[in-house]
Design a protein around this motif. Sequence first.
Motif, mmCIF file in Angstrom:
data_model
loop_
_atom_site.group_PDB
_atom_site.id
_atom_site.type_symbol
_atom_site.label_atom_id
_atom_site.label_comp_id
_atom_site.label_asym_id
_atom_site.label_seq_id
_atom_site.Cartn_x
_atom_site.Cartn_y
_atom_site.Cartn_z
ATOM 1 N N ASN A 1 0.840 -1.203 0.000
ATOM 2 C CA ASN A 1 0.000 0.000 0.000
ATOM 3 C C ASN A 1 0.871 1.248 0.000
ATOM 4 O OD1 ASN A 1 -3.017 -0.757 1.938
ATOM 5 N ND2 ASN A 1 -2.114 -1.796 0.204
ATOM 6 N N PRO A 2 0.326 2.401 -0.415
ATOM 7 C CA PRO A 2 1.065 3.661 -0.252
ATOM 8 C C PRO A 2 1.309 3.958 1.231
ATOM 9 C CG PRO A 2 -0.830 3.958 -1.707
ATOM 10 C CD PRO A 2 -0.975 2.618 -1.087
ATOM 11 N N ASN A 3 2.330 4.725 1.518
ATOM 12 C CA ASN A 3 2.640 5.149 2.895
ATOM 13 C C ASN A 3 2.888 3.998 3.863
ATOM 14 O OD1 ASN A 3 2.234 7.938 2.407
ATOM 15 N ND2 ASN A 3 0.030 7.551 2.409
ATOM 16 N N THR A 4 3.464 2.897 3.380
ATOM 17 C CA THR A 4 3.753 1.803 4.305
ATOM 18 C C THR A 4 5.253 1.666 4.542
ATOM 19 O OG1 THR A 4 3.662 0.316 2.424
ATOM 20 C CG2 THR A 4 1.738 0.378 3.839
ATOM 21 N N GLY A 5 6.048 2.603 4.027
ATOM 22 C CA GLY A 5 7.494 2.527 4.212
ATOM 23 C C GLY A 5 8.150 1.612 3.201
ATOM 24 N N LYS A 6 7.487 1.447 2.057
ATOM 25 C CA LYS A 6 7.977 0.532 1.042
ATOM 26 C C LYS A 6 9.321 0.977 0.491
ATOM 27 C CE LYS A 6 5.382 0.416 -2.431
ATOM 28 N NZ LYS A 6 6.414 0.768 -3.420
ATOM 29 N N THR A 7 9.418 2.279 0.191
ATOM 30 C CA THR A 7 10.657 2.750 -0.396
ATOM 31 C C THR A 7 11.804 2.708 0.627
ATOM 32 O OG1 THR A 7 9.310 4.090 -1.845
ATOM 33 C CG2 THR A 7 11.610 4.579 -1.822
ATOM 34 N N SER A 8 11.501 2.961 1.926
ATOM 35 C CA SER A 8 12.538 2.824 2.960
ATOM 36 C C SER A 8 13.032 1.395 2.997
ATOM 37 C CB SER A 8 11.999 3.142 4.354
ATOM 38 O OG SER A 8 11.407 4.382 4.386
ATOM 39 N N LEU A 9 12.109 0.425 2.916
ATOM 40 C CA LEU A 9 12.508 -0.980 2.951
ATOM 41 C C LEU A 9 13.355 -1.297 1.727
ATOM 42 C CD1 LEU A 9 12.337 -3.753 4.294
ATOM 43 C CD2 LEU A 9 10.309 -4.224 2.945
ATOM 44 N N PHE A 10 12.968 -0.753 0.584
ATOM 45 C CA PHE A 10 13.750 -0.965 -0.637
ATOM 46 C C PHE A 10 15.193 -0.512 -0.414
ATOM 47 C CE2 PHE A 10 15.401 0.403 -4.739
ATOM 48 C CZ PHE A 10 15.108 -0.676 -5.548
ATOM 49 N N ASN A 11 15.349 0.644 0.220
ATOM 50 C CA ASN A 11 16.697 1.156 0.486
ATOM 51 C C ASN A 11 17.480 0.242 1.415
ATOM 52 O OD1 ASN A 11 16.413 3.414 -1.109
ATOM 53 N ND2 ASN A 11 15.617 4.676 0.553
ATOM 54 N N LYS A 12 16.783 -0.349 2.400
ATOM 55 C CA LYS A 12 17.480 -1.214 3.346
ATOM 56 C C LYS A 12 17.844 -2.552 2.710
ATOM 57 C CE LYS A 12 17.018 1.557 6.893
ATOM 58 N NZ LYS A 12 18.120 2.421 7.295
ATOM 59 N N LEU A 13 17.033 -3.018 1.774
ATOM 60 C CA LEU A 13 17.254 -4.342 1.189
ATOM 61 C C LEU A 13 18.246 -4.314 0.037
ATOM 62 C CD1 LEU A 13 13.662 -5.917 1.055
ATOM 63 C CD2 LEU A 13 15.448 -6.295 2.747
ATOM 64 N N THR A 14 18.410 -3.146 -0.567
ATOM 65 C CA THR A 14 19.286 -3.083 -1.732
ATOM 66 C C THR A 14 20.481 -2.211 -1.426
ATOM 67 O OG1 THR A 14 18.118 -1.169 -2.584
ATOM 68 C CG2 THR A 14 17.370 -3.319 -3.358
ATOM 69 N N SER A 15 21.539 -2.368 -2.232
ATOM 70 C CA SER A 15 22.732 -1.570 -1.984
ATOM 71 C C SER A 15 22.700 -0.268 -2.764
ATOM 72 C CB SER A 15 23.979 -2.394 -2.319
ATOM 73 O OG SER A 15 23.745 -3.204 -3.434
ATOM 74 N N SER A 16 21.608 -0.003 -3.499
ATOM 75 C CA SER A 16 21.552 1.276 -4.216
ATOM 76 C C SER A 16 20.676 2.259 -3.460
ATOM 77 C CB SER A 16 20.981 1.052 -5.618
ATOM 78 O OG SER A 16 19.620 0.721 -5.530
ATOM 79 N N TYR A 17 20.868 3.550 -3.739
ATOM 80 C CA TYR A 17 20.081 4.584 -3.068
ATOM 81 C C TYR A 17 18.749 4.770 -3.763
ATOM 82 C CZ TYR A 17 24.172 6.235 -0.543
ATOM 83 O OH TYR A 17 25.239 6.349 0.275
ATOM 84 N N GLU A 18 17.729 5.076 -3.001
ATOM 85 C CA GLU A 18 16.464 5.436 -3.625
ATOM 86 C C GLU A 18 15.836 6.638 -2.947
ATOM 87 O OE1 GLU A 18 14.976 4.912 -6.332
ATOM 88 O OE2 GLU A 18 16.620 3.612 -6.941
ATOM 89 N N TYR A 19 14.777 7.089 -3.564
ATOM 90 C CA TYR A 19 14.062 8.286 -3.209
ATOM 91 C C TYR A 19 12.942 7.894 -2.229
ATOM 92 C CZ TYR A 19 11.118 12.272 -4.658
ATOM 93 O OH TYR A 19 10.347 13.391 -4.701
ATOM 94 N N VAL A 20 12.888 8.525 -1.026
ATOM 95 C CA VAL A 20 11.887 8.169 -0.017
ATOM 96 C C VAL A 20 10.888 9.305 0.152
ATOM 97 C CG1 VAL A 20 11.516 7.392 2.356
ATOM 98 C CG2 VAL A 20 13.703 6.979 1.252
ATOM 99 N N GLY A 21 9.635 9.019 0.347
ATOM 100 C CA GLY A 21 8.655 10.087 0.551
ATOM 101 C C GLY A 21 7.518 9.604 1.415
ATOM 102 N N ASN A 22 6.675 10.502 1.833
ATOM 103 C CA ASN A 22 5.618 10.155 2.772
ATOM 104 C C ASN A 22 4.264 10.655 2.276
ATOM 105 O OD1 ASN A 22 4.147 9.474 5.027
ATOM 106 N ND2 ASN A 22 4.999 11.054 6.337
ATOM 107 N N TRP A 23 3.948 10.369 1.048
ATOM 108 C CA TRP A 23 2.576 10.596 0.579
ATOM 109 C C TRP A 23 2.379 9.675 -0.608
ATOM 110 C CZ3 TRP A 23 6.285 13.510 -1.753
ATOM 111 C CH2 TRP A 23 6.185 13.640 -3.119
ATOM 112 N N SER A 24 1.157 9.460 -0.980
ATOM 113 C CA SER A 24 0.871 8.518 -2.060
ATOM 114 C C SER A 24 1.486 9.003 -3.366
ATOM 115 C CB SER A 24 -0.637 8.402 -2.241
ATOM 116 O OG SER A 24 -1.247 8.170 -1.008
ATOM 117 N N GLY A 25 2.198 8.127 -4.014
ATOM 118 C CA GLY A 25 2.646 8.446 -5.360
ATOM 119 C C GLY A 25 4.082 8.908 -5.492
#
Lengths: 674, 80
Positions: A9-33
Amino acid sequence: MKNAALIGNPNTGKTSLFNKLTSSYEYVGNWSGVTVEKKVGELRDNSGLLTDLPGIYSLRPLSKDEAVAAHYLMEESPSLLINIVDASQLERNLQLTLQLVDYGKPVVIGLNMTDVAKARGIEVYSDVLADELGVPVIPLIARTGAGSRELLEKVRELEPPSDGMAAGHLFYGAAIEEAVDRISRELGAASFPKDTRASLRWIALQILENNPAVMDALPHGLNDSLSLICASCSSRLEAEGVSQSIPEYMKHIRTERINRICRKAMDRSHQKPHSLTERIDSVVTHPLFGLPLFAAFMFLMFQITFDWVGNPLSDLLDSFISGPLNNWISDGLSAIHASAFTSALILDGIAGGVGGVLVFVPQIFLLFLMISFIEDSGYMARITLLTDKWMEKIGLSGKSIIPFIIGFGCNVPAIMAARSIEQPKERTLTMLLVPLMSCSARLPVYALFAGIFFESHQALIVLSLYLLGIVSAMLAAKLFSSVLFNGSSSLFVIELPPYRMPQMAALFRNTWEKGKGFLRKAGTIIMGGSVVIWLLTFCGPSGINVDMNDSFLAWIGGLVAPLLSPIGFGTWQAGASLITGFMAKEVVVSTMNIIYHAPGDLLGQQIAHAFTPLQGLSFMVFVLLYTPCLATVGVIRKESASWKWTLFSVGYCLILAYLVSFIFYQGARLLGFS
Amino acid sequence: MNQERIALDQLRPGNSARIFQMDLVAPLLKSRLSDLGVEEGTAIKIKSRIPFGGPITLEAAGQLIGIRQSDAARIEVFLS
């Protein structure tokens, strides 16, 4: 080699988890989309790849960004799915989970925000949840990374289900299950899908849910027989006394199952309200203080970016680049006995062009830092609330404010962020108007001119330009929505995530992700552009090493100069800067650094000779509004999938810029200013 | 039971209610609300109203959401 997909779902910390699971950097945000495109990273244990998909509530998409996930599941073949689930919102999140367990590939659940749930008095028993769903459940706190190692281990040892179906798959009742069997047979007879992607059961369920992203991928010959099956399923349900449509009924079956699961797997008897979020909301969405506070935050953002922190840092950087660094380069060049041509190319061309833009790194990074803070804290969603009424009046929705604010940083990601707007008309209109939001690349131009002509009122002048962009966008929105689009209904509904204190590490990473694009531009398009521009000033129709006024650049700039004279700057120098500025708006400053370069004379003094303050202002107005840069035009073309809208955006910006500058310049002259 | 049925936009901050029907809500909005767990029968609580006729914020299914007043007027609720 694993090929995992991260869904939730949106706003579940998905992108933060992506950053923790992968060795590349990603963009994190706190709203849908925030995740507007799927992103692929290498898993930290090098066991495979992880694809981050945009947040979705259900596999059936309502907006453009939500369709990405369903398309991905139809067209690619992930070897397993990682489903991130918000422990404090279990019921809603499990709707998606129950749709995913039928996909036919192993699913592992990352139960995130266990800390948030606990703090709110919600206890989730992950082992009970795992038993009920028949898939492994790993408790997580994605923000700190707790549990991500266990999740990676689980991903490594996970085996595909032997019968192609997860143990926890849901029985939808005889009517639906019969239709699933019949659809599966039709698909099998048409030998679709060709390889081992989704299970036939999953595709059949999506067809019954009328998922457009899945229907589009089906072979065309099947449509008639499939709609017959759906129709007979729907009449059978009706005969059984069900008044809902098939998708509604299927959701109802899932909800019942979720309620049974949650009764066993969750204890919310000690649940507390969102007290902190409510207290903050009672202030920031206050009937009287809400809007003034928003205006105050924006003003604070500009004060920090310019007056308080950005400009002093920028001045330090400028004195370093034009002083010691320039001397070192020139010493180095004479030490290696570089020719006069090489020295001039490097010192006047590259160092002048690139250095003139690099001095604005502090302001640009500060602006990105503050936009990241607004995103990560959860305030962005409240801004959409506060502005929705005004946006509705001009034919937009409150959600359009998100691309607009991102647009102050850079227009390119802003146009991509418009994907989360559900209503197609509002999305197109938002994309067309984003270029009027003054991006950070335009800052160097304002800073240069405002610094020369209006030193004591710099912040005021720059703020007025931002406001002019916003007001122009509002007026254009009103005009376009009433002239170009017929009255399709508007839509606004937004989830307000609980406030979170953004983590420093995530904020800096986010800022760096956005800001590095600027540094990359400095090293590529601006450096290359500077070399070309310098060469154009060095060569002319009569040969090389010509006087600059006889150079090719002067000739090119001279072509447009007569057109520009009614708006106050009919010189070849201004014309050439504006033409080259189409590559990237910072290049306007690079070009001026090269054109107005004279030994011992500062750029500021040269420009002060060439422009009057009024002409300088008119020039800034023109730079604010004229044609979006090359990268923005490219992304408008890609996102709108229409040359018509792309050319329209270029055209209306040019006309608007000319009109506003003309009215401003000629009007001010009539009033006696110069 | 003596329950009063009124439109959602008539509620004041602090009021609690249960959704009775939302047949008049636009289909796209209804789907989105359903995604968020807001359907017939869902218990809601009004949190705040944004000034100048702006959106209404409400708590439903454990989360805060904002909807427009004009849409709220199409949702009928039981006051509780």
